[in-house]
Design a protein around this motif. Sequence first.
Motif, PDB file in Angstrom:
ATOM      1  N   HIS A  77      -9.626   3.902  -3.765  1.00 48.31           N
ATOM      2  CA  HIS A  77     -10.413   2.732  -3.335  1.00 48.31           C
ATOM      3  C   HIS A  77     -10.504   2.699  -1.809  1.00 48.31           C
ATOM      4  CE1 HIS A  77     -10.235  -1.394  -1.675  1.00 48.31           C
ATOM      5  NE2 HIS A  77     -10.988  -1.787  -2.677  1.00 48.31           N
ATOM      6  N   ASN A  78      -9.393   2.917  -1.148  1.00 47.12           N
ATOM      7  CA  ASN A  78      -9.400   2.857   0.321  1.00 47.12           C
ATOM      8  C   ASN A  78     -10.156   4.044   0.923  1.00 47.12           C
ATOM      9  OD1 ASN A  78      -7.819   0.605  -0.054  1.00 47.12           O
ATOM     10  ND2 ASN A  78      -6.549   1.025   1.717  1.00 47.12           N
ATOM     11  N   GLU A 116     -13.592   3.079   0.776  1.00 46.09           N
ATOM     12  CA  GLU A 116     -13.774   2.073   1.848  1.00 46.09           C
ATOM     13  C   GLU A 116     -14.051   2.770   3.198  1.00 46.09           C
ATOM     14  OE1 GLU A 116     -10.710  -1.159   1.628  1.00 46.09           O
ATOM     15  OE2 GLU A 116     -10.147  -0.385   3.575  1.00 46.09           O
ATOM     16  N   TYR A 117     -13.307   3.848   3.467  1.00 43.21           N
ATOM     17  CA  TYR A 117     -13.537   4.602   4.718  1.00 43.21           C
ATOM     18  C   TYR A 117     -14.974   5.118   4.783  1.00 43.21           C
ATOM     19  CZ  TYR A 117      -8.655   5.246   6.398  1.00 43.21           C
ATOM     20  OH  TYR A 117      -7.401   5.070   6.895  1.00 43.21           O
ATOM     21  N   SER A 155      -6.441  -5.344  -3.709  1.00 48.92           N
ATOM     22  CA  SER A 155      -7.557  -5.346  -2.762  1.00 48.92           C
ATOM     23  C   SER A 155      -8.109  -6.759  -2.637  1.00 48.92           C
ATOM     24  CB  SER A 155      -8.663  -4.404  -3.246  1.00 48.92           C
ATOM     25  OG  SER A 155      -9.756  -4.453  -2.336  1.00 48.92           O
ATOM     26  N   ASN A 190       0.827  -1.202   0.000  1.00 50.24           N
ATOM     27  CA  ASN A 190       0.000   0.000   0.000  1.00 50.24           C
ATOM     28  C   ASN A 190       0.867   1.259   0.000  1.00 50.24           C
ATOM     29  OD1 ASN A 190      -2.630  -0.829  -0.242  1.00 50.24           O
ATOM     30  ND2 ASN A 190      -3.008  -0.979   1.961  1.00 50.24           N
ATOM     31  N   ASP A 235      -5.624   3.865  11.637  1.00 52.52           N
ATOM     32  CA  ASP A 235      -5.584   4.067  10.185  1.00 52.52           C
ATOM     33  C   ASP A 235      -4.155   3.883   9.727  1.00 52.52           C
ATOM     34  OD1 ASP A 235      -4.868   6.789  11.341  1.00 52.52           O
ATOM     35  OD2 ASP A 235      -4.630   7.217   9.208  1.00 52.52           O
ATOM     36  N   SER A 236      -4.002   3.423   8.466  1.00 56.67           N
ATOM     37  CA  SER A 236      -2.640   3.146   7.988  1.00 56.67           C
ATOM     38  C   SER A 236      -2.126   4.193   7.016  1.00 56.67           C
ATOM     39  CB  SER A 236      -2.564   1.786   7.310  1.00 56.67           C
ATOM     40  OG  SER A 236      -3.485   0.895   7.753  1.00 56.67           O
ATOM     41  N   GLY A 237      -2.891   5.235   6.763  1.00 54.73           N
ATOM     42  CA  GLY A 237      -2.347   6.330   5.945  1.00 54.73           C
ATOM     43  C   GLY A 237      -3.134   6.637   4.685  1.00 54.73           C
ATOM     44  N   LYS A 281      -5.630   2.627  -5.871  1.00 58.83           N
ATOM     45  CA  LYS A 281      -5.848   1.892  -4.605  1.00 58.83           C
ATOM     46  C   LYS A 281      -6.102   2.874  -3.455  1.00 58.83           C
ATOM     47  CE  LYS A 281      -6.222  -1.574  -1.813  1.00 58.83           C
ATOM     48  NZ  LYS A 281      -5.483  -1.610  -0.637  1.00 58.83           N
ATOM     49  N   ARG A 322     -12.332   8.502  12.839  1.00 63.21           N
ATOM     50  CA  ARG A 322     -11.326   7.591  13.421  1.00 63.21           C
ATOM     51  C   ARG A 322     -10.461   8.336  14.444  1.00 63.21           C
ATOM     52  NH1 ARG A 322      -9.191   3.176   9.040  1.00 63.21           N
ATOM     53  NH2 ARG A 322     -11.182   2.882   7.988  1.00 63.21           N
TER      54      ARG A 322
HETATM   55  O1  LIG Z   1      -5.802  -1.815   1.880  1.00 65.52           O
HETATM   56  C1  LIG Z   1      -6.506  -2.311   2.740  1.00 65.52           C
HETATM   57  C2  LIG Z   1      -7.901  -2.689   2.469  1.00 65.52           C
HETATM   58  O2  LIG Z   1      -8.317  -2.325   1.195  1.00 65.52           O
HETATM   59  C3  LIG Z   1      -5.904  -2.504   4.082  1.00 65.52           C
HETATM   60  O3  LIG Z   1      -6.617  -3.391   4.880  1.00 65.52           O
HETATM   61  C4  LIG Z   1      -5.645  -1.199   4.753  1.00 65.52           C
HETATM   62  O4  LIG Z   1      -4.765  -1.366   5.812  1.00 65.52           O
HETATM   63  C5  LIG Z   1      -6.897  -0.554   5.294  1.00 65.52           C
HETATM   64  O5  LIG Z   1      -6.650   0.809   5.571  1.00 65.52           O
HETATM   65  P1  LIG Z   1      -6.723   1.398   7.048  1.00 65.52           P
HETATM   66  O6  LIG Z   1      -5.759   0.557   7.883  1.00 65.52           O
HETATM   67  O7  LIG Z   1      -6.281   2.813   6.937  1.00 65.52           O
HETATM   68  O8  LIG Z   1      -8.138   1.210   7.522  1.00 65.52           O
END
Ligand SMILES: O=C(CO)[C@H](O)[C@H](O)COP(=O)(O)O
Length: 294
Positions: free
Chosen positions: A169-170, A173-174, A112, A86, A236-238, A166, A264
């Motif tokens: 996409h994320n 997802e949020y 994904s 990612n 969160d991962s960024g 991606k 978050r």
């Molecule tokens: O890429 C992903 C899903 O598509 C990973 O699970 C990602 O870590 C999710 O993002 P976050 O940790 O910020 O919720």
Amino acid sequence: MHFGLIGLGKMGFNMRERARRGGLDVTGFDRNLDVSDVATIDELIGTLPAPRVVWVMVPAGEVTDKVVAELGEKLSPGDLVIDGGNSRFTEDQRHAAQLAEEGIRFVDCGVSGGVWGLQNGYGLMAGGAAEDVETAMPIFDALRPKGERADSFVHVGGIGAGHYAKMVHNGIEYGLMQSYAEGYQLLAAKDIITDLPGTFRAWQKGTVVRSWLLDLLVKALEEDPGLENIDDYVEDSGEGRWTVEEAIANAVPAPAITAALFARFESREDSSPAMKMVSALRHQFGGHATRPAK
Ligand SMILES: O=C(CO)[C@H](O)[C@H](O)COP(=O)(O)O
């Protein structure tokens, strides 16, 4: 085809397995030697036929930087590195340029599918030159769900395009998760709702809001009705932050994604200095009552 896979964590471990089931030879390397096929990256490189193809599936940032730098030193001209982690899309140009100095090719790929990818296949978004993407096509074909290629694989554009896609996409997802979560709280708040899990279950087929995330929500409630074993702190991962930064850079209004990211941050606060201040100001201008601190 025989390729190397560096990083056998939650994602890489299952991807190695799916590629093998798809008929490819894979040599995997991980620092955790219990899951690794080889003891070192040198050994991994030694097993691969030229031109070598190495898929990198390690955490974004420093770890990816280090692995790309090491591959730049150890691979040969004509070899191909695919970053399937990612990584932020802005890192891809730098990695591609660094490798190009050694004549090594680079493709970025958003992946994904999460921990379900082994079973269901992965959605793949590739960025890079057409001939480099073509070299990696047998891997993409093994990893994506079976069916029409266009269903779950896209060559999005040049270097960085895969990770940009991606990232968006994320971001989506949020927003989706936050929306389902707020709906969950609203349903739970009303005593006229006597079957909360049943409501979500009934939405799984036929409705406008059916989705895989909704299926996972139903699964989560089956495993822990009331979510009593889960804290309300959300990491969160960024990628959400990068999406919001891109929204600002491009003057694109993205209030839903931004609110989901901020929710978050809010989840991590034991108390809110900002809301204390709102209460203090209402008191200052209007003499409205404040509640004593807990
Ligand atoms: O890429 C992903 C899903 O598509 C990973 O699970 C990602 O870590 C999710 O993002 P976050 O940790 O910020 O919720």
